[in-house]
Motif scaffolding. Structure first.
Motif, short mmCIF file in Angstrom:
data_model
loop_
_atom_site.label_atom_id
_atom_site.label_comp_id
_atom_site.label_asym_id
_atom_site.label_seq_id
_atom_site.Cartn_x
_atom_site.Cartn_y
_atom_site.Cartn_z
N THR A 1 27.37 51.62 58.15
CA THR A 1 28.07 52.58 59.00
C THR A 1 29.32 51.95 59.60
O THR A 1 30.39 52.58 59.63
CB THR A 1 27.14 53.09 60.12
OG1 THR A 1 26.01 53.73 59.50
CG2 THR A 1 27.84 54.07 61.02
N ILE A 2 29.21 50.72 60.08
CA ILE A 2 30.38 50.03 60.65
C ILE A 2 31.45 49.87 59.59
O ILE A 2 32.64 50.11 59.83
CB ILE A 2 29.97 48.65 61.22
CG1 ILE A 2 29.02 48.82 62.41
CG2 ILE A 2 31.20 47.84 61.62
CD1 ILE A 2 28.34 47.53 62.85
N ARG B 1 20.85 46.69 59.85
CA ARG B 1 21.66 46.27 61.00
C ARG B 1 22.79 47.22 61.32
O ARG B 1 23.58 46.98 62.22
CB ARG B 1 22.21 44.87 60.74
CG ARG B 1 21.12 43.84 60.58
CD ARG B 1 21.62 42.50 60.15
NE ARG B 1 22.48 41.88 61.14
CZ ARG B 1 22.81 40.60 61.11
NH1 ARG B 1 22.35 39.80 60.17
NH2 ARG B 1 23.61 40.10 62.03
N GLY B 2 22.89 48.30 60.54
CA GLY B 2 23.96 49.27 60.77
C GLY B 2 25.30 48.87 60.18
O GLY B 2 26.33 49.46 60.50
N LEU B 3 25.30 47.87 59.30
CA LEU B 3 26.55 47.38 58.74
C LEU B 3 27.25 48.39 57.85
O LEU B 3 28.49 48.47 57.84
CB LEU B 3 26.32 46.08 57.97
CG LEU B 3 25.83 44.88 58.79
CD1 LEU B 3 25.62 43.67 57.89
CD2 LEU B 3 26.78 44.57 59.92
N THR C 1 30.88 41.65 64.00
CA THR C 1 31.23 41.92 62.60
C THR C 1 32.73 42.09 62.49
O THR C 1 33.40 42.38 63.48
CB THR C 1 30.55 43.20 62.08
OG1 THR C 1 31.06 44.31 62.81
CG2 THR C 1 29.04 43.13 62.22
N THR D 1 30.11 44.96 67.16
CA THR D 1 28.79 44.34 67.06
C THR D 1 27.84 45.24 66.25
O THR D 1 27.92 46.46 66.32
CB THR D 1 28.17 44.07 68.44
OG1 THR D 1 28.12 45.28 69.18
CG2 THR D 1 28.98 43.05 69.20
N ASP D 2 26.92 44.59 65.52
CA ASP D 2 25.91 45.34 64.77
C ASP D 2 24.69 45.56 65.66
O ASP D 2 24.70 45.25 66.85
CB ASP D 2 25.56 44.63 63.46
CG ASP D 2 24.79 43.34 63.63
OD1 ASP D 2 24.41 42.99 64.77
OD2 ASP D 2 24.54 42.66 62.61
N LYS D 3 23.60 46.07 65.08
CA LYS D 3 22.39 46.39 65.87
C LYS D 3 21.71 45.16 66.46
O LYS D 3 20.91 45.29 67.37
CB LYS D 3 21.40 47.18 65.00
CG LYS D 3 21.85 48.58 64.70
CD LYS D 3 20.83 49.31 63.84
CE LYS D 3 21.28 50.72 63.54
NZ LYS D 3 20.31 51.41 62.67
N THR D 4 22.02 43.98 65.93
CA THR D 4 21.43 42.75 66.48
C THR D 4 22.31 42.14 67.55
O THR D 4 21.95 41.14 68.15
CB THR D 4 21.20 41.70 65.37
OG1 THR D 4 22.47 41.20 64.93
CG2 THR D 4 20.40 42.26 64.21
N VAL E 1 29.73 39.11 58.91
CA VAL E 1 29.01 38.93 60.17
C VAL E 1 29.38 37.55 60.68
O VAL E 1 29.19 36.56 59.98
CB VAL E 1 27.49 39.07 59.97
CG1 VAL E 1 26.75 38.86 61.28
CG2 VAL E 1 27.16 40.44 59.39
#
Length: 129
Positions: free
Chosen positions: A75-76, A71-73, A15, A8-11, A30
């Motif tokens: 990094t993921i 959303r931190g994508l 993902t 999961t992302d920050k929201t 996403v």
């Protein structure tokens, strides 16, 4: 294409990261968006080391679409790409500033990385022309 477990992302949205080998890039989607919408990617080229010590996966560009920012994508995506490269026995070379910064913050990848050299940069330039 190889796909990996969703994160999961920050929201809180699920993902998925997958290796699109034919395009030589990892892609992140996403799940709450239309099927197949690529939110970002990390491009690479594979280089056989001259010394015969293994194959290097040279990451040179990472990008997340503006509408998915914050959303931190990235990094993921980078973590998924590096985990996959390491699991395949590839040596990670972070030419991309984002990948390089991630590697600097995460010493647990040190055993699977090599520094960027002039040789690698020259080879990469030739690959891109």
């Amino acid at each position: 294409m190889t796909q990996y477990d969703p994160i999961t992302d920050k929201t809180g949205a699920q993902t998925s990261v997958r290796d699109n080998g034919s395009a030589q890039r990892y892609e992140i989607t996403v799940d709450s968006t239309a099927d197949g919408v690529v939110a970002g990617f990390a491009e690479y080229r594979d280089r056989v080391d001259d010394s015969g010590a293994g194959t290097e996966r040279v990451f040179f560009h990472t990008e997340v679409a503006e509408e998915f920012g914050g959303r931190g994508l990235a990094t993921i995506l980078v973590r998924g790409a590096l985990d996959d490269a390491r699991s395949r026995g590839l040596i990670i070379v972070g030419v991309c500033p984002l990948v390089a910064a991630f590697l600097e913050k995460h010493p647990e990848y040190a055993d699977a990385t090599r520094p960027v050299t002039r040789d690698v940069l020259g080879w990469l330039r030739r690959q891109m022309t």
